[in-house]
Design a protein around this motif. Sequence first.
Motif, PDB file in Angstrom:
ATOM      1  N   MET A 120       4.846  -9.710   3.295  1.00 14.39           N
ATOM      2  CA  MET A 120       3.607  -9.488   4.037  1.00 14.39           C
ATOM      3  C   MET A 120       2.471 -10.324   3.459  1.00 14.39           C
ATOM      4  SD  MET A 120       1.606  -5.876   4.237  1.00 14.39           S
ATOM      5  CE  MET A 120       0.290  -5.577   5.410  1.00 14.39           C
ATOM      6  N   ALA A 121       2.328 -10.310   2.129  1.00 12.65           N
ATOM      7  CA  ALA A 121       1.260 -11.061   1.490  1.00 12.65           C
ATOM      8  C   ALA A 121       1.433 -12.556   1.705  1.00 12.65           C
ATOM      9  CB  ALA A 121       1.219 -10.731  -0.002  1.00 12.65           C
ATOM     10  N   ALA A 122       2.669 -13.038   1.615  1.00 13.35           N
ATOM     11  CA  ALA A 122       2.926 -14.459   1.834  1.00 13.35           C
ATOM     12  C   ALA A 122       2.581 -14.861   3.263  1.00 13.35           C
ATOM     13  CB  ALA A 122       4.382 -14.780   1.516  1.00 13.35           C
ATOM     14  N   ALA A 123       2.904 -13.993   4.223  1.00 11.32           N
ATOM     15  CA  ALA A 123       2.589 -14.290   5.621  1.00 11.32           C
ATOM     16  C   ALA A 123       1.082 -14.334   5.842  1.00 11.32           C
ATOM     17  CB  ALA A 123       3.236 -13.244   6.527  1.00 11.32           C
ATOM     18  N   LEU A 124       0.344 -13.421   5.220  1.00 14.21           N
ATOM     19  CA  LEU A 124      -1.114 -13.435   5.363  1.00 14.21           C
ATOM     20  C   LEU A 124      -1.716 -14.683   4.732  1.00 14.21           C
ATOM     21  CD1 LEU A 124      -1.900  -9.682   4.611  1.00 14.21           C
ATOM     22  CD2 LEU A 124      -1.971 -10.830   6.831  1.00 14.21           C
ATOM     23  N   ALA A 125      -1.198 -15.079   3.562  1.00 18.51           N
ATOM     24  CA  ALA A 125      -1.698 -16.298   2.922  1.00 18.51           C
ATOM     25  C   ALA A 125      -1.416 -17.524   3.776  1.00 18.51           C
ATOM     26  CB  ALA A 125      -1.075 -16.444   1.535  1.00 18.51           C
ATOM     27  N   ALA A 126      -0.258 -17.555   4.424  1.00 15.97           N
ATOM     28  CA  ALA A 126       0.088 -18.684   5.291  1.00 15.97           C
ATOM     29  C   ALA A 126      -0.863 -18.798   6.477  1.00 15.97           C
ATOM     30  CB  ALA A 126       1.527 -18.543   5.784  1.00 15.97           C
ATOM     31  N   LEU A 127      -1.499 -17.696   6.839  1.00 20.33           N
ATOM     32  CA  LEU A 127      -2.460 -17.693   7.937  1.00 20.33           C
ATOM     33  C   LEU A 127      -3.883 -18.000   7.465  1.00 20.33           C
ATOM     34  CD1 LEU A 127      -1.147 -14.588   9.902  1.00 20.33           C
ATOM     35  CD2 LEU A 127      -0.992 -16.981  10.602  1.00 20.33           C
ATOM     36  N   GLY A 128      -4.049 -18.269   6.169  1.00 18.22           N
ATOM     37  CA  GLY A 128      -5.349 -18.681   5.670  1.00 18.22           C
ATOM     38  C   GLY A 128      -6.142 -17.625   4.929  1.00 18.22           C
ATOM     39  N   HIS A 129      -5.510 -16.488   4.619  1.00 15.48           N
ATOM     40  CA  HIS A 129      -6.207 -15.435   3.882  1.00 15.48           C
ATOM     41  C   HIS A 129      -5.891 -15.528   2.393  1.00 15.48           C
ATOM     42  CE1 HIS A 129      -7.207 -13.238   7.584  1.00 15.48           C
ATOM     43  NE2 HIS A 129      -5.958 -13.441   7.976  1.00 15.48           N
ATOM     44  N   PRO A 130      -6.886 -15.457   1.521  1.00 20.82           N
ATOM     45  CA  PRO A 130      -6.581 -15.220   0.112  1.00 20.82           C
ATOM     46  C   PRO A 130      -6.146 -13.763  -0.042  1.00 20.82           C
ATOM     47  CG  PRO A 130      -8.965 -15.224   0.445  1.00 20.82           C
ATOM     48  CD  PRO A 130      -8.340 -15.546   1.780  1.00 20.82           C
ATOM     49  N   VAL A 131      -5.069 -13.540  -0.773  1.00 19.58           N
ATOM     50  CA  VAL A 131      -4.457 -12.207  -0.810  1.00 19.58           C
ATOM     51  C   VAL A 131      -4.226 -11.766  -2.251  1.00 19.58           C
ATOM     52  CG1 VAL A 131      -2.503 -10.787  -0.039  1.00 19.58           C
ATOM     53  CG2 VAL A 131      -3.269 -12.709   1.366  1.00 19.58           C
ATOM     54  N   ALA A 132      -4.498 -10.490  -2.511  1.00 18.13           N
ATOM     55  CA  ALA A 132      -4.172  -9.869  -3.795  1.00 18.13           C
ATOM     56  C   ALA A 132      -3.279  -8.667  -3.528  1.00 18.13           C
ATOM     57  CB  ALA A 132      -5.437  -9.427  -4.520  1.00 18.13           C
ATOM     58  N   GLN A 133      -2.116  -8.644  -4.178  1.00 20.31           N
ATOM     59  CA  GLN A 133      -1.224  -7.481  -4.102  1.00 20.31           C
ATOM     60  C   GLN A 133      -1.524  -6.599  -5.309  1.00 20.31           C
ATOM     61  OE1 GLN A 133       2.155 -10.523  -3.433  1.00 20.31           O
ATOM     62  NE2 GLN A 133       3.118  -8.504  -3.239  1.00 20.31           N
ATOM     63  N   LEU A 134      -2.241  -5.534  -5.055  1.00 24.91           N
ATOM     64  CA  LEU A 134      -2.712  -4.665  -6.121  1.00 24.91           C
ATOM     65  C   LEU A 134      -1.588  -3.765  -6.633  1.00 24.91           C
ATOM     66  CD1 LEU A 134      -5.160  -3.461  -7.707  1.00 24.91           C
ATOM     67  CD2 LEU A 134      -5.434  -1.868  -5.807  1.00 24.91           C
ATOM     68  N   GLU A 135      -1.414  -3.733  -7.949  1.00 23.89           N
ATOM     69  CA  GLU A 135      -0.522  -2.764  -8.572  1.00 23.89           C
ATOM     70  C   GLU A 135      -1.358  -1.676  -9.232  1.00 23.89           C
ATOM     71  OE1 GLU A 135       2.061  -1.005  -8.371  1.00 23.89           O
ATOM     72  OE2 GLU A 135       3.356  -2.770  -8.589  1.00 23.89           O
ATOM     73  N   TYR A 136      -0.753  -0.519  -9.437  1.00 29.39           N
ATOM     74  CA  TYR A 136      -1.463   0.616 -10.025  1.00 29.39           C
ATOM     75  C   TYR A 136      -0.440   1.551 -10.667  1.00 29.39           C
ATOM     76  CZ  TYR A 136       0.062   2.426  -5.464  1.00 29.39           C
ATOM     77  OH  TYR A 136       0.814   2.758  -4.359  1.00 29.39           O
ATOM     78  N   ARG A 137      -0.920   2.358 -11.587  1.00 33.76           N
ATOM     79  CA  ARG A 137      -0.047   3.365 -12.183  1.00 33.76           C
ATOM     80  C   ARG A 137       0.307   4.405 -11.130  1.00 33.76           C
ATOM     81  NH1 ARG A 137      -3.855   5.091 -17.033  1.00 33.76           N
ATOM     82  NH2 ARG A 137      -5.376   4.539 -15.398  1.00 33.76           N
ATOM     83  N   ARG A 138       1.578   4.764 -11.089  1.00 32.74           N
ATOM     84  CA  ARG A 138       2.028   5.724 -10.095  1.00 32.74           C
ATOM     85  C   ARG A 138       2.128   7.128 -10.697  1.00 32.74           C
ATOM     86  NH1 ARG A 138       3.241   0.708 -10.421  1.00 32.74           N
ATOM     87  NH2 ARG A 138       5.495   0.745 -10.244  1.00 32.74           N
ATOM     88  N   THR A 139       2.834   8.036 -10.021  1.00 29.31           N
ATOM     89  CA  THR A 139       2.917   9.436 -10.427  1.00 29.31           C
ATOM     90  C   THR A 139       3.228   9.550 -11.911  1.00 29.31           C
ATOM     91  OG1 THR A 139       3.628  10.057  -8.216  1.00 29.31           O
ATOM     92  CG2 THR A 139       4.093  11.618  -9.980  1.00 29.31           C
ATOM     93  N   GLY A 140       2.489  10.446 -12.576  1.00 30.60           N
ATOM     94  CA  GLY A 140       2.644  10.625 -14.009  1.00 30.60           C
ATOM     95  C   GLY A 140       1.323  11.031 -14.636  1.00 30.60           C
ATOM     96  N   GLY A 141       0.303  11.025 -13.876  1.00 38.81           N
ATOM     97  CA  GLY A 141      -1.043  11.435 -14.246  1.00 38.81           C
ATOM     98  C   GLY A 141      -1.829  11.410 -12.960  1.00 38.81           C
ATOM     99  N   TRP A 142      -2.235  12.571 -12.455  1.00 41.53           N
ATOM    100  CA  TRP A 142      -2.680  12.651 -11.062  1.00 41.53           C
ATOM    101  C   TRP A 142      -3.832  11.708 -10.740  1.00 41.53           C
ATOM    102  CZ3 TRP A 142      -7.399  14.047  -9.020  1.00 41.53           C
ATOM    103  CH2 TRP A 142      -8.329  14.605  -9.895  1.00 41.53           C
ATOM    104  N   SER A 143      -4.705  11.455 -11.705  1.00 41.92           N
ATOM    105  CA  SER A 143      -5.856  10.593 -11.400  1.00 41.92           C
ATOM    106  C   SER A 143      -5.564   9.114 -11.592  1.00 41.92           C
ATOM    107  CB  SER A 143      -7.049  10.990 -12.277  1.00 41.92           C
ATOM    108  OG  SER A 143      -6.763  10.750 -13.650  1.00 41.92           O
ATOM    109  N   ASN A 144      -4.431   8.773 -12.192  1.00 38.42           N
ATOM    110  CA  ASN A 144      -4.176   7.371 -12.524  1.00 38.42           C
ATOM    111  C   ASN A 144      -4.189   6.439 -11.314  1.00 38.42           C
ATOM    112  OD1 ASN A 144      -4.010   7.962 -15.232  1.00 38.42           O
ATOM    113  ND2 ASN A 144      -1.780   7.935 -15.320  1.00 38.42           N
ATOM    114  N   PRO A 145      -3.421   6.724 -10.248  1.00 39.98           N
ATOM    115  CA  PRO A 145      -3.453   5.797  -9.100  1.00 39.98           C
ATOM    116  C   PRO A 145      -4.846   5.683  -8.492  1.00 39.98           C
ATOM    117  CG  PRO A 145      -1.625   7.361  -8.911  1.00 39.98           C
ATOM    118  CD  PRO A 145      -2.502   7.847 -10.017  1.00 39.98           C
TER     119      PRO A 145
END
Length: 271
Positions: free
Chosen positions: A65-90
Amino acid sequence: MPSDPRDVLTRPAPPPDATVAYGDHPDQCADLRGPAGDGPARPLVVVVHGGFWRAEYDRTHTGPMAAALAALGHPVAQLEYRRTGGWSNPLTDVLTGVAALPGLAAAALPGRVASTPPILVGHSAGGHLALHVAAHAPDTTGGVLALAPVADLAEAYRLDLDAGAVAALLGGGPADVPDRYAATDPSALVPIRTRTVVVHGLLDQQVPVSMSRSWVAADRAAGGSATLIELPECEHFGLIAPDSAAWPRVLAALRSLHGDPSGIDAASPTR
């Protein structure tokens, strides 16, 4: 036989142009993709992946998805985040990441990222997180495209979506940890003042379309302006698959958030 829609979760994609960190934890990072061509700087598109906040799902499945958006001219960031394991982390990570990423991306992709708030594109649990950012830090985003979002955590708990995903995230149900639901449930945070478009497939088996219908209705009743686009032949994963029949409608909704009138016409919101 037709392909399994879940194939998008393991589909390979070209590597990103750069990976940046917005915190000290290994999951506090984002993959950046520069826009194709030599056009003017454009707002960053921040893709927030889903996976019901579980650790086994990470940002890699949004690579196509991100590669397709970039190919259309958008700068794209795929955000990562801490997942389940501390309710406020994500929740904390996404707020921090969205605030930091435009500057980080502008430094890594000189001349290609506009100095305006990014557009957030969140899928499933990522849609929940994008709405959370818009509710709590509206100045950090220029718009939200929520794709099949988990927009009502109390209802998702009641429906036991993904075998207890909400309880695993928040540590219990609404009666057990009411303050956590009050702070994190999009249904308790309306109206969203950020421009918001919700896209949901009628064949979705992971997150029922009724959740988006009720959330958009609640937002509008509270004075918000969220719109809902329903796709009759679409299930949950087609919304992030660039080769799906739903993809042109997703792009049209994104164009509308960028202020392109043709996007509004093509997306044809149903609510």
